[in-house]
Design an enzyme around this catalytic site. Structure first.
Site: not given
Ligand code: HEM
Ligand code: NAG
Ligand code: NAG
Ligand code: NAG
Ligand code: NAG
Ligand code: NAG
Ligand code: NAG
Length: 319
Positions: A62, A66-67, A70, A74, A76, A94, A163, A193-194, A239, A247
């Protein structure tokens, strides 16, 4: 002496790519002469960090996302706030949410010992994201390298470019499209989000108010640990089936209205996007392949290269 034939042209292009590859464009071999151990150092540190705490693999993946969203990939997001500098760590998407910074610090310390001043923090994030996915059962890809680190960060862009989990499908599409990423990239990359966890505050509105698009017993089971108010930081798996394995079960969950975030379920909600979700739900290989492709494209978002930016010595502050 006549015109170039196509072989001449091909050779010129190959020579030019090899030459300019060192400057201006990312390449998998960027550190092969200047820090040949770079990839194995990162891999070992990521493996050790995940052995210690499985979740941190998700957190590292993640961080790269998030890098990159924005001002490009880089580094940031790694800059700490100070008395006279406000960075991205405390931006709305963040704050109290992104994690894994200590692992990045460990990796950086090892790299600075092996090859001082060579490997950028932005590249560490790209490699660590790939290694995390592989360590948790995903498929590998060749990480393009040569990013340099920013000397600035933007909290306001972090607030607006990443987003929100409340996003509808049109918002998700426009947010990815603003980064040059396609609908296919959006769906495949959401497959991240798997793995990993989300806080109650990120899915509360979904489990209480999305009644038409959420499985009722799934919603009820989540409500036990996420009341209508309070306990904002209580966690749930993104997941519900295989939360630590990379997966396609995330997509199978969406077919059953068991996406945790509103933005997850928005990908399977009676629009033309549904067919992509079905495709990945039915074919893990197709998902892993599209995911790798999406990660390479995301990793290419506006990198600083050549003499732009710097290679930070400490990822948390500018040199
Ligand atoms: C499509 C739009 C996306 C939205 C709206 C979104 C939003 C979120 C949110 C709200 C969380 C939970 C954060 C929290 O409650 O503290 C999350 C977790 C996560 N997101 Fe996304 N995400 C998106 C796309 C992505 C993408 C593109 C990636 C990676 C390439 C990603 C990787 C992850 C990972 C791995 C977690 C779990 C992190 C952890 O357990 O520390 N997400 N995301
Ligand atoms: C292991 O993970 C925990 C979090 O579960 C963290 O606090 C600790 O610093 C980690 N230890 C090492 C050696 O990485
Ligand atoms: C970030 O979270 C901390 C701890 O909850 C809070 O004190 C701080 O005000 C938050 N910062 C911003 C900018 O929202
Ligand atoms: C970004 O969001 C945070 C947290 O919601 C808020 O405190 C801050 O004012 C916003 N900053 C900018 C520059 O938009
Ligand atoms: C989607 O969300 C955006 C802003 O978050 C809003 O302006 C737009 O009207 C919404 N679109 C639909 C179709 O609901
Ligand atoms: C659900 O929607 C109602 C009506 O819009 C609103 O008052 C309530 O705060 C929402 N609940 C949650 C948990 O978001
Ligand atoms: C599903 O679509 C309906 C109708 O457009 C919309 O009201 C709802 O918010 C959407 N739900 C999700 C989770 O995207």
């Amino acid at each position: 002496m006549g015109s170039f034939n196509s072989l001449d042209l091909l050779i010129i292009m190959i020579v030019a790519t090899a030459f300019f590859g060192a400057d201006g464009k990312l390449t998998p071999k960027h550190y092969s002469k200047t820090c040949p151990q770079a990839l194995s150092i990162v891999e070992a540190e990521v493996a050790a960090a995940i052995e210690n705490e499985t979740r941190v693999g998700a957190s590292l993946l993640r961080l790269h996302f998030h890098d990159c969203f924005v001002n490009g990939c880089d580094g940031s997001i790694l800059l700490d706030d100070t008395a006279n500098f406000v960075g991205e760590k405390t931006a709305a998407p963040n704050n109290n949410s992104v994690r894994g910074f200590e692992v990045v610090d460990h990796i950086k310390t090892k790299l600075e010992k092996a090859c001082p001043g060579v490997v950028s923090c932005a590249d560490i994030l790209a490699i660590a994201a790939r290694d995390s996915v592989v360590h948790l059962g995903g498929r590998s890809w060749k990480v393009r390298l040569g990013r340099r680190d920013s000397t600035t960060a933007s909290r306001s862009l972090a607030n607006t470019s990443i987003p929100a989990p409340t996003s509808n499908i049109s918002r998700l599409i426009s947010s990815f499209s603003a980064q040059g990423l396609s609908l296919k990239n959006l769906v495949a990359l959401s497959g991240s989000h798997t793995i990993g966890l989300a806080r109650c505050t990120s899915f509360r509105a979904r489990i209480y108010n999305d009644t038409n698009t959420i499985d009722a017993s799934f919603a009820r089971s989540l409500q036990r640990n996420c009341p209508t108010s309070g306990n904002d930081d209580n966690l749930a798996d993104l997941d519900l089936q295989t939360p630590t394995h990379f997966d396609n079960l995330y997509f199978k969950n969406l077919l059953k209205k068991k996406g945790l975030l509103h933005s997850d379920q928005a990908l399977f909600n009676g629009t033309s996007v549904d067919s992509l979700v079905e495709r990945y739900a039915n074919n893990n290989e197709a998902f892993l392949k599209a995911f790798a492709k999406g990660m390479i494209k995301m990793g290419n978002i506006s990198p600083l290269t050549g003499s732009q930016g710097e290679v930070r010595i400490n990822c948390r502050k500018v040199n």
